[in-house]
Each structure stands twice: as structure tokens, then as C-alpha cells.
Design a protein around this motif. Structure first.
Motif, PDB file in Angstrom:
ATOM      1  N   GLY A   1       0.781  -1.226   0.000  1.00 20.08           N
ATOM      2  CA  GLY A   1       0.000   0.000   0.000  1.00 20.08           C
ATOM      3  C   GLY A   1       0.813   1.276   0.000  1.00 20.08           C
ATOM      4  N   LYS A   2       2.149   1.170  -0.069  1.00 21.70           N
ATOM      5  CA  LYS A   2       2.990   2.365   0.033  1.00 21.70           C
ATOM      6  C   LYS A   2       3.468   2.907  -1.314  1.00 21.70           C
ATOM      7  CE  LYS A   2       4.690   1.590   4.725  1.00 21.70           C
ATOM      8  NZ  LYS A   2       5.886   1.443   5.592  1.00 21.70           N
ATOM      9  N   LEU A   3       3.056   2.278  -2.416  1.00 19.35           N
ATOM     10  CA  LEU A   3       3.427   2.774  -3.733  1.00 19.35           C
ATOM     11  C   LEU A   3       2.188   3.217  -4.487  1.00 19.35           C
ATOM     12  CD1 LEU A   3       6.091   0.188  -5.014  1.00 19.35           C
ATOM     13  CD2 LEU A   3       6.491   2.453  -4.046  1.00 19.35           C
ATOM     14  N   GLU A   4       2.323   4.312  -5.211  1.00 20.32           N
ATOM     15  CA  GLU A   4       1.225   4.815  -6.025  1.00 20.32           C
ATOM     16  C   GLU A   4       1.573   4.624  -7.491  1.00 20.32           C
ATOM     17  OE1 GLU A   4      -1.189   9.000  -6.839  1.00 20.32           O
ATOM     18  OE2 GLU A   4       0.017   8.744  -5.021  1.00 20.32           O
ATOM     19  N   ALA A   5       0.711   3.956  -8.231  1.00 18.50           N
ATOM     20  CA  ALA A   5       0.964   3.696  -9.644  1.00 18.50           C
ATOM     21  C   ALA A   5       0.987   4.991 -10.447  1.00 18.50           C
ATOM     22  CB  ALA A   5      -0.105   2.762 -10.201  1.00 18.50           C
ATOM     23  N   THR A   6       1.795   5.004 -11.501  1.00 20.35           N
ATOM     24  CA  THR A   6       1.873   6.142 -12.410  1.00 20.35           C
ATOM     25  C   THR A   6       1.434   5.685 -13.801  1.00 20.35           C
ATOM     26  OG1 THR A   6       4.136   5.756 -13.210  1.00 20.35           O
ATOM     27  CG2 THR A   6       3.881   6.904 -11.083  1.00 20.35           C
ATOM     28  N   LYS A   7       1.466   6.593 -14.745  1.00 24.94           N
ATOM     29  CA  LYS A   7       1.082   6.250 -16.111  1.00 24.94           C
ATOM     30  C   LYS A   7       2.071   5.280 -16.748  1.00 24.94           C
ATOM     31  CE  LYS A   7       3.480  10.247 -18.110  1.00 24.94           C
ATOM     32  NZ  LYS A   7       3.339  11.459 -18.955  1.00 24.94           N
ATOM     33  N   ASN A   8       3.259   5.131 -16.133  1.00 25.33           N
ATOM     34  CA  ASN A   8       4.271   4.231 -16.674  1.00 25.33           C
ATOM     35  C   ASN A   8       4.314   2.870 -15.986  1.00 25.33           C
ATOM     36  OD1 ASN A   8       5.281   6.179 -18.538  1.00 25.33           O
ATOM     37  ND2 ASN A   8       6.386   7.180 -16.856  1.00 25.33           N
ATOM     38  N   THR A   9       3.488   2.673 -14.970  1.00 29.30           N
ATOM     39  CA  THR A   9       3.506   1.414 -14.219  1.00 29.30           C
ATOM     40  C   THR A   9       2.815   0.320 -15.025  1.00 29.30           C
ATOM     41  OG1 THR A   9       3.396   2.670 -12.152  1.00 29.30           O
ATOM     42  CG2 THR A   9       3.006   0.298 -12.031  1.00 29.30           C
ATOM     43  N   ARG A  10       3.620  -0.600 -15.555  1.00 26.60           N
ATOM     44  CA  ARG A  10       3.069  -1.655 -16.410  1.00 26.60           C
ATOM     45  C   ARG A  10       2.656  -2.896 -15.625  1.00 26.60           C
ATOM     46  NH1 ARG A  10       6.577  -1.911 -21.937  1.00 26.60           N
ATOM     47  NH2 ARG A  10       4.757  -3.158 -22.507  1.00 26.60           N
ATOM     48  N   LEU A  11       3.284  -3.097 -14.457  1.00 31.24           N
ATOM     49  CA  LEU A  11       2.957  -4.277 -13.655  1.00 31.24           C
ATOM     50  C   LEU A  11       3.042  -3.951 -12.177  1.00 31.24           C
ATOM     51  CD1 LEU A  11       2.453  -7.363 -13.355  1.00 31.24           C
ATOM     52  CD2 LEU A  11       4.940  -7.666 -13.445  1.00 31.24           C
ATOM     53  N   GLU A  12       2.013  -4.391 -11.439  1.00 35.20           N
ATOM     54  CA  GLU A  12       2.027  -4.294  -9.980  1.00 35.20           C
ATOM     55  C   GLU A  12       1.914  -5.696  -9.410  1.00 35.20           C
ATOM     56  OE1 GLU A  12      -0.199  -1.407  -7.183  1.00 35.20           O
ATOM     57  OE2 GLU A  12      -1.432  -3.245  -7.176  1.00 35.20           O
ATOM     58  N   LEU A  13       2.813  -6.009  -8.476  1.00 32.25           N
ATOM     59  CA  LEU A  13       2.757  -7.264  -7.723  1.00 32.25           C
ATOM     60  C   LEU A  13       2.480  -6.894  -6.278  1.00 32.25           C
ATOM     61  CD1 LEU A  13       5.961  -8.989  -9.174  1.00 32.25           C
ATOM     62  CD2 LEU A  13       3.594  -9.319  -9.914  1.00 32.25           C
ATOM     63  N   ALA A  14       1.405  -7.418  -5.721  1.00 30.81           N
ATOM     64  CA  ALA A  14       1.024  -7.032  -4.358  1.00 30.81           C
ATOM     65  C   ALA A  14       0.680  -8.251  -3.516  1.00 30.81           C
ATOM     66  CB  ALA A  14      -0.157  -6.070  -4.400  1.00 30.81           C
ATOM     67  N   SER A  15       1.170  -8.227  -2.268  1.00 30.48           N
ATOM     68  CA  SER A  15       0.838  -9.285  -1.309  1.00 30.48           C
ATOM     69  C   SER A  15       0.640  -8.645   0.055  1.00 30.48           C
ATOM     70  CB  SER A  15       1.966 -10.324  -1.237  1.00 30.48           C
ATOM     71  OG  SER A  15       1.720 -11.253  -0.193  1.00 30.48           O
ATOM     72  N   GLU A  16      -0.608  -8.569   0.484  1.00 35.65           N
ATOM     73  CA  GLU A  16      -0.905  -7.977   1.786  1.00 35.65           C
ATOM     74  C   GLU A  16      -0.359  -8.844   2.909  1.00 35.65           C
ATOM     75  OE1 GLU A  16      -4.692  -6.040   4.210  1.00 35.65           O
ATOM     76  OE2 GLU A  16      -5.020  -7.181   2.359  1.00 35.65           O
ATOM     77  N   SER A  17      -0.421 -10.168   2.755  1.00 34.94           N
ATOM     78  CA  SER A  17       0.050 -11.069   3.805  1.00 34.94           C
ATOM     79  C   SER A  17       1.559 -10.974   4.003  1.00 34.94           C
ATOM     80  CB  SER A  17      -0.338 -12.515   3.469  1.00 34.94           C
ATOM     81  OG  SER A  17       0.257 -12.928   2.247  1.00 34.94           O
TER      82      SER A  17
END
Length: 379
Positions: free
Chosen positions: A87-103
Motif C-alpha cells: 500500500g505504500k506505492l502509487e501507480a503512475t502512467k508508466n507502471t506496467r505491472l504491480e505485484l502485491a501481497s498484503e500477507s
């Protein structure tokens, strides 16, 4: 261009932080939507770095790769693959991939020139097109030697050919050839095996140092003390004079890229064909420029000072092409966006002095925020 050492640093960090985990994969800007669907909720099982290329493998390693999805990444000039707490990164227009794991309390954002995907056959084809990476344990120098012997290219062109040697860029080319005493226009097929081995070993040493330090540092520490500024980091790249002999550094064009040489330390001992002779005749004395690829930073008193310099210079431009952004620097960047009045309010809440310029306020706030941004003083 992100050089080979920066790519390997990303791979090393991500093996520690991401490998073996399962992520919610999405494509914030929609440019990798299909690939994100294929790796969503699957295990990241393997990461490989080859030259300037990264390969991430999703799937069960026990199935022989039958159901594996491979993501190929090439950063280009200013890509990055940053990580932070969930939750500490904010996507931009250049963000092609987000990998997220809350656990696992982690998120990763990728922006790069090339992001595509395929199966193991796709991976094998990509690898086959790449040359030998001096940083890899499985690198075969003999294959590179054979390519040199058969080629009609110059050593300068061969060092930039990613199908021969994977990972070297223009800065490394200039410094490797200077250290080896080879003129960039020297035909690759004309050098003996001893000279080639020296070029290969220098390339390996420089890249390893880059992985260790995160910077392109080619001057040996002891020699740097003797040469002094501005030759404490590099011998001839973006310098007007040779650090060793004082001769004017010459530059000219080679396949659309600027090539550097000290004609005294790197004498040309071969006869050139007319086109290359004509190009070399256009060589001029180099006029240094402000380089965003290989900046010459002032000595920072602490890691905090260094981070502040990166933020003010634009950390997202990837100083030294590291292609990494540390979480502490990300948080500092967020604080730096606050107005002076807002910084003073935060300092007042901590019963800290509120006088001084914005940089002083930032330093004071960072140093006294409990449990935040653990910068350590450099030794």
C-alpha cells in the motif's frame, strides 16, 4: 541505458524479497494486462539476469516448465522495478505491472521499455540471441573469443554487441578499453588471446564492482587517491583529459554512439578501412557534459545527505541506472513534497525546532521520526 550491474542488483534484491511468494498481479496502465492475468495468484519460482535483461518465472518448478509463464524485462533508458511495504506505492502512467501481497506486506511496481511474456520456448529463444554475461557463473569466455576471431567488427563495436557480450554499455566500453590499453577501432580479429582474456577479465571486474557498489566505478581506489578529482571514479568517460597522462580525450561516432579514447594510452596499431578511417578523422577533443547516466556527485556526509541529493535530483531517473528505489528514499521523497509550513507543523508536533530552510527541516524531521527511515552514517 540500465547497465548489466544494475540489472543484477535488481535480481539479487528481488530474490530476497519476492521469490517464492504469490502475488495479486495487475497492470495499472493496461499495457501488460494479458501477462498480468497469466501470473496472477501464482508463485514466483525463479529469477534470472542475463546482461541487461531480466526473466521472472511463474509456476511450479516441479512440472518441468510445462505450465511456466516467463516475463521478460528490459528497462531501457530509465526503467525501474521498485519495492515497498504493502500500500505504500502509487501507480503512475508508466507502471506496467504491480505485484502485491498484503500477507507478506510488500508491493512491487515495474516500469520498463520492454515487458513481454511467453513460455519456456520463448525464454530459450531470448537467451540464445544474447551473448555471454561476464557476471554469470555459466558464462563461456571461449564463445566470446570465437566471436572476436570471426568478426570484422572493431573491439569497440564488439563490446557493445549484446549478442556477443551481454551487459556492457557505453560507459563500460570506454573504461574497459582504456584499462586494457586498446584503441576502440582495433579490429576484434586482430587481438591475441592474451589481450582478449585481459579485456574479458576487466569487464568482469568492473561489472562485479558495479553490483557491489551500485555505481560504475572503474578507477582502483589507490589510483584514485593519486589521480584525484575528477578522475576518482572513471578514467576517460566524459572527461576532457586522460587522468593518467593528461592527453586530450578524443570522441567520435561508432554505430550511433559516442566512443572515447586517449590516443597516447590507447594507440591504434592497425590499418583501418576507408569508412572507419574517415570517421576517425572526425574525432574531436571531448567537452564534458552534465551526465544523468553517470553523475559525479559531491561527497555526501551521510547516507541521509546522499538520499536528499537523489531526491532533489529526481530519484525516479535512477541515479547510476541502479533501477532500484529503496523504501527509505521513497518515504523521504514523500516528505520532500510537503510545504515548509507543513514540515514545521510536523516538527512542532515532535517538540523540535522549526527554524531553517526546507532541506534543514527535512533532515531534522527524518532524524527524529521514531522508527522511520533508518539512515546510517557512512563510514
Amino acid at each position: 541505458m540500465v547497465e548489466g550491474h544494475g540489472v543484477h542488483r535488481v535480481a539479487q534484491r528481488h530474490r530476497r524479497l519476492l521469490l517464492g511468494k504469490v502475488f495479486k498481479a495487475t497492470s495499472p496502465n493496461g499495457r501488460f494486462a494479458q501477462g498480468a492475468k497469466l501470473i496472477d495468484d501464482r508463485t514466483l519460482s525463479r529469477i534470472e539476469a542475463i546482461g541487461k535483461n531480466l526473466f521472472y518465472f511463474w509456476g511450479d518448478r516441479g512440472d518441468g516448465g510445462k505450465n511456466t509463464t516467463v516475463v521478460h524485462i528490459h528497462f531501457g533508458m530509465s526503467g525501474q522495478f521498485k519495492t515497498a511495504g504493502f500500500g505504500k506505492l502509487e501507480a503512475t502512467k508508466n507502471t506496467r505491472l504491480e505485484l502485491a501481497s498484503e500477507s507478506d506486506d510488500i508491493v512491487a511496481h515495474l516500469s520498463a521499455m520492454t515487458v513481454n511474456h511467453g513460455d519456456m520456448e520463448f525464454y530459450d529463444k531470448k537467451v540464445k540471441a544474447l551473448g555471454q554475461d561476464p557476471l554469470r557463473e555459466d558464462a563461456d569466455a571461449d564463445l566470446v573469443w570465437e566471436a572476436f576471431k570471426k568478426s570484422r567488427k572493431s573491439v569497440g563495436a564488439l563490446l557493445m554487441d549484446q549478442s556477443v557480450i551481454a551487459g556492457l554499455g557505453n560507459i563500460y566500453r570506454a573504461e574497459v578499453l582504456f584499462k586494457a590499453g586498446l584503441h576502440p577501432e582495433t579490429p576484434g580479429a586482430s587481438i591475441d588471446h592474451e589481450t582478449f582474456t585481459n579485456v574479458w577479465q576487466i569487464s568482469k571486474d568492473f561489472l562485479r564492482r558495479g553490483v557491489e557498489t551500485g555505481s560504475i566505478l572503474t578507477v582502483e581506489p589507490q589510483e584514485a587517491k593519486v589521480l584525484g578529482p575528477p578522475w576518482t571514479r572513471r578514467y576517460i568517460y566524459n572527461h576532457s583529459q586522460c587522468g593518467r597522462c593528461g592527453t586530450r580525450v578524443k570522441t567520435w561516432d561508432m554505430a550511433g554512439r559516442t566512443v572515447y579514447a586517449c590516443v597516447k594510452c590507447q594507440p591504434l596499431e592497425s590499418t583501418l578501412d576507408p569508412p572507419r578511417k574517415k570517421q576517425l578523422a572526425k574525432a574531436k577533443g571531448h567537452v564534458p557534459f552534465v551526465s544523468h547516466c553517470a553523475p559525479e556527485p559531491r561527497q555526501a556526509a551521510s547516507a541521509l545527505d546522499a538520499a536528499l541529493e537523489k531526491v532533489s535530483a529526481g530519484e525516479k531517473r535512477n541515479v547510476e541506472h541502479v533501477a532500484l528505489v529503496e523504501e527509505s528514499t521513497l518515504e523521504l521523497a514523500e516528505l520532500s513534497r510537503l510545504k515548509v509550513k507543513e514540515l514545521k507543523t510536523k516538527l512542532s508536533d515532535l517538540d523540535l525546532p522549526t527554524s531553517g530552510k526546507k532541506e534543514e527541516l527535512l533532515k531534522r524531521l527524518v532524524k527524529h521520526r521514531p522508527g522511520k527511515i533508518p539512515f546510517k552514517r557512512r563510514r
